[in-house]
Design a protein around this motif. Structure first.
Motif, PDB file in Angstrom:
ATOM      1  N   TRP A 310       0.830  -1.197   0.000  1.00  0.00           N
ATOM      2  CA  TRP A 310       0.000   0.000   0.000  1.00  0.00           C
ATOM      3  C   TRP A 310       0.866   1.249   0.000  1.00  0.00           C
ATOM      4  O   TRP A 310       2.033   1.231   0.384  1.00  0.00           O
ATOM      5  N   VAL A 311       0.273   2.325  -0.487  1.00  0.00           N
ATOM      6  CA  VAL A 311       0.973   3.595  -0.576  1.00  0.00           C
ATOM      7  C   VAL A 311      -0.031   4.718  -0.402  1.00  0.00           C
ATOM      8  O   VAL A 311      -1.192   4.608  -0.822  1.00  0.00           O
ATOM      9  N   ARG A 312       0.402   5.761   0.265  1.00  0.00           N
ATOM     10  CA  ARG A 312      -0.398   7.000   0.418  1.00  0.00           C
ATOM     11  C   ARG A 312       0.354   8.107  -0.307  1.00  0.00           C
ATOM     12  O   ARG A 312       1.171   8.818   0.293  1.00  0.00           O
ATOM     13  N   PRO A 313       0.100   8.266  -1.607  1.00  0.00           N
ATOM     14  CA  PRO A 313       0.897   9.223  -2.385  1.00  0.00           C
ATOM     15  C   PRO A 313       0.641  10.678  -2.037  1.00  0.00           C
ATOM     16  O   PRO A 313       1.489  11.536  -2.300  1.00  0.00           O
ATOM     17  N   ALA A 314      -0.527  10.958  -1.481  1.00  0.00           N
ATOM     18  CA  ALA A 314      -0.876  12.331  -1.129  1.00  0.00           C
ATOM     19  C   ALA A 314      -1.953  12.283  -0.051  1.00  0.00           C
ATOM     20  O   ALA A 314      -2.620  11.249   0.123  1.00  0.00           O
ATOM     21  N   PRO A 315      -2.143  13.367   0.698  1.00  0.00           N
ATOM     22  CA  PRO A 315      -3.226  13.377   1.683  1.00  0.00           C
ATOM     23  C   PRO A 315      -4.567  13.067   1.025  1.00  0.00           C
ATOM     24  O   PRO A 315      -4.890  13.579  -0.043  1.00  0.00           O
ATOM     25  N   GLY A 316      -5.315  12.179   1.640  1.00  0.00           N
ATOM     26  CA  GLY A 316      -6.614  11.812   1.092  1.00  0.00           C
ATOM     27  C   GLY A 316      -6.566  10.709   0.058  1.00  0.00           C
ATOM     28  O   GLY A 316      -7.569  10.435  -0.597  1.00  0.00           O
ATOM     29  N   GLU A 317      -5.390  10.065  -0.127  1.00  0.00           N
ATOM     30  CA  GLU A 317      -5.261   8.986  -1.109  1.00  0.00           C
ATOM     31  C   GLU A 317      -4.698   7.731  -0.451  1.00  0.00           C
ATOM     32  O   GLU A 317      -3.793   7.813   0.387  1.00  0.00           O
ATOM     33  N   LEU A 318      -5.217   6.582  -0.848  1.00  0.00           N
ATOM     34  CA  LEU A 318      -4.710   5.297  -0.379  1.00  0.00           C
ATOM     35  C   LEU A 318      -4.917   4.261  -1.475  1.00  0.00           C
ATOM     36  O   LEU A 318      -6.037   4.078  -1.965  1.00  0.00           O
ATOM     37  N   PHE A 319      -3.834   3.604  -1.886  1.00  0.00           N
ATOM     38  CA  PHE A 319      -3.906   2.519  -2.855  1.00  0.00           C
ATOM     39  C   PHE A 319      -3.369   1.250  -2.204  1.00  0.00           C
ATOM     40  O   PHE A 319      -2.330   1.280  -1.534  1.00  0.00           O
ATOM     41  N   VAL A 320      -4.072   0.151  -2.413  1.00  0.00           N
ATOM     42  CA  VAL A 320      -3.629  -1.157  -1.941  1.00  0.00           C
ATOM     43  C   VAL A 320      -3.529  -2.076  -3.159  1.00  0.00           C
ATOM     44  O   VAL A 320      -4.402  -2.051  -4.042  1.00  0.00           O
ATOM     45  N   ALA A 321      -2.472  -2.892  -3.218  1.00  0.00           N
ATOM     46  CA  ALA A 321      -2.254  -3.772  -4.365  1.00  0.00           C
ATOM     47  C   ALA A 321      -1.802  -5.148  -3.901  1.00  0.00           C
ATOM     48  O   ALA A 321      -1.080  -5.275  -2.903  1.00  0.00           O
ATOM     49  N   THR A 322      -2.221  -6.158  -4.624  1.00  0.00           N
ATOM     50  CA  THR A 322      -1.726  -7.514  -4.433  1.00  0.00           C
ATOM     51  C   THR A 322      -1.963  -8.309  -5.710  1.00  0.00           C
ATOM     52  O   THR A 322      -2.974  -8.104  -6.396  1.00  0.00           O
ATOM     53  N   LEU A 323      -1.016  -9.155  -6.059  1.00  0.00           N
ATOM     54  CA  LEU A 323      -1.158 -10.055  -7.204  1.00  0.00           C
ATOM     55  C   LEU A 323      -1.596  -9.324  -8.486  1.00  0.00           C
ATOM     56  O   LEU A 323      -2.416  -9.811  -9.254  1.00  0.00           O
ATOM     57  N   GLY A 324      -1.075  -8.113  -8.673  1.00  0.00           N
ATOM     58  CA  GLY A 324      -1.346  -7.355  -9.884  1.00  0.00           C
ATOM     59  C   GLY A 324      -2.613  -6.538  -9.876  1.00  0.00           C
ATOM     60  O   GLY A 324      -2.859  -5.770 -10.805  1.00  0.00           O
ATOM     61  N   ALA A 325      -3.448  -6.688  -8.852  1.00  0.00           N
ATOM     62  CA  ALA A 325      -4.699  -5.935  -8.740  1.00  0.00           C
ATOM     63  C   ALA A 325      -4.504  -4.762  -7.790  1.00  0.00           C
ATOM     64  O   ALA A 325      -3.773  -4.860  -6.803  1.00  0.00           O
ATOM     65  N   ARG A 332      -9.092   6.730   5.251  1.00  0.00           N
ATOM     66  CA  ARG A 332      -9.093   6.292   6.651  1.00  0.00           C
ATOM     67  C   ARG A 332      -9.200   4.781   6.802  1.00  0.00           C
ATOM     68  O   ARG A 332      -9.246   4.273   7.917  1.00  0.00           O
ATOM     69  N   THR A 333      -9.226   4.050   5.691  1.00  0.00           N
ATOM     70  CA  THR A 333      -9.291   2.597   5.772  1.00  0.00           C
ATOM     71  C   THR A 333      -8.056   2.062   6.498  1.00  0.00           C
ATOM     72  O   THR A 333      -6.925   2.339   6.084  1.00  0.00           O
ATOM     73  N   PRO A 334      -8.219   1.296   7.587  1.00  0.00           N
ATOM     74  CA  PRO A 334      -7.047   0.769   8.291  1.00  0.00           C
ATOM     75  C   PRO A 334      -6.350  -0.313   7.467  1.00  0.00           C
ATOM     76  O   PRO A 334      -7.001  -1.168   6.875  1.00  0.00           O
ATOM     77  N   VAL A 335      -5.017  -0.265   7.428  1.00  0.00           N
ATOM     78  CA  VAL A 335      -4.237  -1.261   6.693  1.00  0.00           C
ATOM     79  C   VAL A 335      -3.118  -1.863   7.541  1.00  0.00           C
ATOM     80  O   VAL A 335      -2.624  -2.948   7.220  1.00  0.00           O
ATOM     81  N   ASP A 336      -2.733  -1.199   8.613  1.00  0.00           N
ATOM     82  CA  ASP A 336      -1.603  -1.696   9.401  1.00  0.00           C
ATOM     83  C   ASP A 336      -1.869  -3.074   9.997  1.00  0.00           C
ATOM     84  O   ASP A 336      -0.934  -3.831  10.256  1.00  0.00           O
ATOM     85  N   TRP A 337      -3.128  -3.438  10.207  1.00  0.00           N
ATOM     86  CA  TRP A 337      -3.451  -4.750  10.755  1.00  0.00           C
ATOM     87  C   TRP A 337      -2.988  -5.879   9.842  1.00  0.00           C
ATOM     88  O   TRP A 337      -2.770  -7.007  10.302  1.00  0.00           O
ATOM     89  N   LEU A 338      -2.793  -5.572   8.553  1.00  0.00           N
ATOM     90  CA  LEU A 338      -2.358  -6.606   7.613  1.00  0.00           C
ATOM     91  C   LEU A 338      -0.959  -7.116   7.918  1.00  0.00           C
ATOM     92  O   LEU A 338      -0.616  -8.245   7.557  1.00  0.00           O
ATOM     93  N   ALA A 339      -0.141  -6.283   8.590  1.00  0.00           N
ATOM     94  CA  ALA A 339       1.209  -6.729   8.931  1.00  0.00           C
ATOM     95  C   ALA A 339       1.176  -7.892   9.917  1.00  0.00           C
ATOM     96  O   ALA A 339       2.131  -8.672   9.996  1.00  0.00           O
ATOM     97  N   GLU A 340       0.074  -8.054  10.648  1.00  0.00           N
ATOM     98  CA  GLU A 340      -0.023  -9.116  11.645  1.00  0.00           C
ATOM     99  C   GLU A 340      -0.294 -10.487  11.036  1.00  0.00           C
ATOM    100  O   GLU A 340      -0.233 -11.495  11.736  1.00  0.00           O
ATOM    101  N   ARG A 341      -0.579 -10.530   9.726  1.00  0.00           N
ATOM    102  CA  ARG A 341      -0.947 -11.824   9.144  1.00  0.00           C
ATOM    103  C   ARG A 341       0.209 -12.807   9.170  1.00  0.00           C
ATOM    104  O   ARG A 341       0.001 -14.016   9.052  1.00  0.00           O
ATOM    105  N   TRP A 342       1.432 -12.337   9.332  1.00  0.00           N
ATOM    106  CA  TRP A 342       2.577 -13.259   9.360  1.00  0.00           C
ATOM    107  C   TRP A 342       2.797 -13.824  10.755  1.00  0.00           C
ATOM    108  O   TRP A 342       3.437 -14.858  10.907  1.00  0.00           O
ATOM    109  N   GLU A 343       2.279 -13.145  11.790  1.00  0.00           N
ATOM    110  CA  GLU A 343       2.493 -13.602  13.162  1.00  0.00           C
ATOM    111  C   GLU A 343       1.296 -14.342  13.742  1.00  0.00           C
ATOM    112  O   GLU A 343       1.436 -15.110  14.682  1.00  0.00           O
ATOM    113  N   ARG A 344       0.120 -14.168  13.175  1.00  0.00           N
ATOM    114  CA  ARG A 344      -1.084 -14.743  13.755  1.00  0.00           C
ATOM    115  C   ARG A 344      -1.801 -15.622  12.739  1.00  0.00           C
ATOM    116  O   ARG A 344      -1.881 -15.293  11.558  1.00  0.00           O
ATOM    117  N   ALA A 345      -2.323 -16.752  13.218  1.00  0.00           N
ATOM    118  CA  ALA A 345      -3.010 -17.692  12.319  1.00  0.00           C
ATOM    119  C   ALA A 345      -4.320 -17.117  11.812  1.00  0.00           C
ATOM    120  O   ALA A 345      -4.730 -17.368  10.682  1.00  0.00           O
TER     121      ALA A 345
END
Length: 372
Positions: A310-325, A332-345
């Motif tokens: 994910w990237v926030r190129p400017a205030p008010g912008e958020l892009f999320v990408a995976t597998l080419g999409a 304001r969509t939360p994304v930091d919780w995604l970092a926990e997917r490697w530590e928690r089942a």
């Protein structure tokens, strides 16, 4: 992001190396299904077939009509059993078969985390048949390659530089289909007369070979064989530096400085930011279409071990990408919780991210609880 390497170079840093690999999702049956899907979906000649040393119709790849329940595996076995020599080549197959595309991103991610990103597109190719030498003979291309043997036994003969060539060898230039990059052939050279000047590597299932761009090579099978090749293109035939990923990661928030470097590295000056982020998340591969059903979810499991960026190129912008999409989201969509997917089942999805989680499950990067 922590991943166990699925592809191991036994002589890392060398111009050519033997390979060990373990990708459970990559089987001969899956590779052949991808070839069939490419032949059916792409009308630009991405699949080429030779039988008895001459071009043949791709119809020979179809399963036996007398066996209506035949699977992709029986299709490849039928082709490999035809009177030889036989040869089948299919390029960019991951773009037509979603399971293979996902398996390749997952397998290639740790390889690129350690070796860095190339400057050109990445394609997955399938080679199958029973042949004494690759049609076209000894050749070289503007791509580094990781060649994984799926079935049978295969030898790759490799030469570096030009000083090994016998005098008077004819050299023919060409352009690689799809990538549009330079390649060269030595159509009159009998590889047998030059084997002592190069290196020959032989492998079977779970083994393979890797070589850098510009390395002369030709393959030889020992009976029917099938292999998958990952071609990582660059601009030219000479050595070219790869782009290291930021820190030890290819996941999460992408630093703006890295995206600037990546844009310059791949020569994507006019490419929109979203498309650039999507290309990075697919590791330069053209993605296959998704066939899952979308829907918001509340609890997820770890899915594929692939980048979620994910990237926030400017205030008010958020892009999320995976597998080419790529998806543009409310800032304001939360994304930091995604970092926990490697530590928690399992993860409980924040209420504001239910739509994002459903979209990531649709792509395959996450898995909704209860789907296994």
């Amino acid at each position: 992001m922590s991943q166990v390497p699925a592809i191991t170079l036994l002589d890392p840093g060398a111009a050519c190396s033997a390979v060990r690999w373990d990708v459970p999702a990559l089987t001969t049956a899956v590779a052949w299904q991808a070839v069939a899907a490419t032949a059916a979906g792409d009308g630009t000649g991405s699949v080429k077939v030779f039988q008895g040393g001459r071009p043949a119709s791709s119809r020979v790849l179809r399963p036996d009509p007398a066996q209506p329940g035949a699977t992709g595996r029986s299709g490849v076995e039928r082709f490999l059993a035809l009177p030889g020599p036989t040869f089948c080549y299919a390029r960019d197959v991951q773009a037509w078969h979603r399971p293979l595309f996902e398996a390749m991103v997952e397998a290639l991610t740790p390889h690129l985390m350690s070796g860095g990103l190339g400057s050109g597109p990445v394609e997955t190719e399938v080679f199958a048949g029973d042949y004494q030498r690759t049609p076209g003979g000894v050749h070289r291309e503007a791509c580094s390659n990781v060649h994984l043997v799926l079935a049978g036994a295969k030898t790759m003969h490799l030469w570096t530089g030009d000083d090994w060539m016998p005098p008077g060898v004819l050299r023919r230039g060409d352009v690689a289909a799809g990538a549009g990059t330079r390649e060269e052939y030595l159509p009159t050279l009998n590889p047998a007369v030059a084997l002592a000047a190069g290196r020959s590597l032989t492998g079977g299932p779970g083994q393979g070979f890797a070589w850098v761009a510009g390395t002369w090579h030709v393959a030889e099978t020992h009976g029917p064989s099938a292999a998958l090749n990952i071609a990582m293109y660059q601009h030219g035939l000479g050595a070219e530096p790869s782009l290291p990923v930021w820190g030890d990661r290819l996941d999460g928030a992408v630093p703006a400085s890295f995206l600037d470097d990546y844009r310059r590295h791949v020569g994507a000056g006019a490419m929109p930011l979203a498309a650039l982020l999507g290309r990075l998340s697919a590791l330069g591969m053209r993605p296959a279409a998704v066939h899952r059903r979308p829907g918001p979810v509340r609890t997820v499991r770890r899915g594929l071990a692939v980048p979620i960026l994910w990237v926030r190129p400017a205030p008010g912008e958020l892009f999320v990408a995976t597998l080419g999409a790529v998806r543009r989201l409310p800032p304001r969509t939360p994304v930091d919780w995604l970092a926990e997917r490697w530590e928690r089942a399992e993860l409980t999805v924040p209420e504001e991210a239910a739509g994002l989680a459903g979209w990531l499950c649709l792509q395959g990067a996450l898995e909704a609880k209860g789907e296994r």
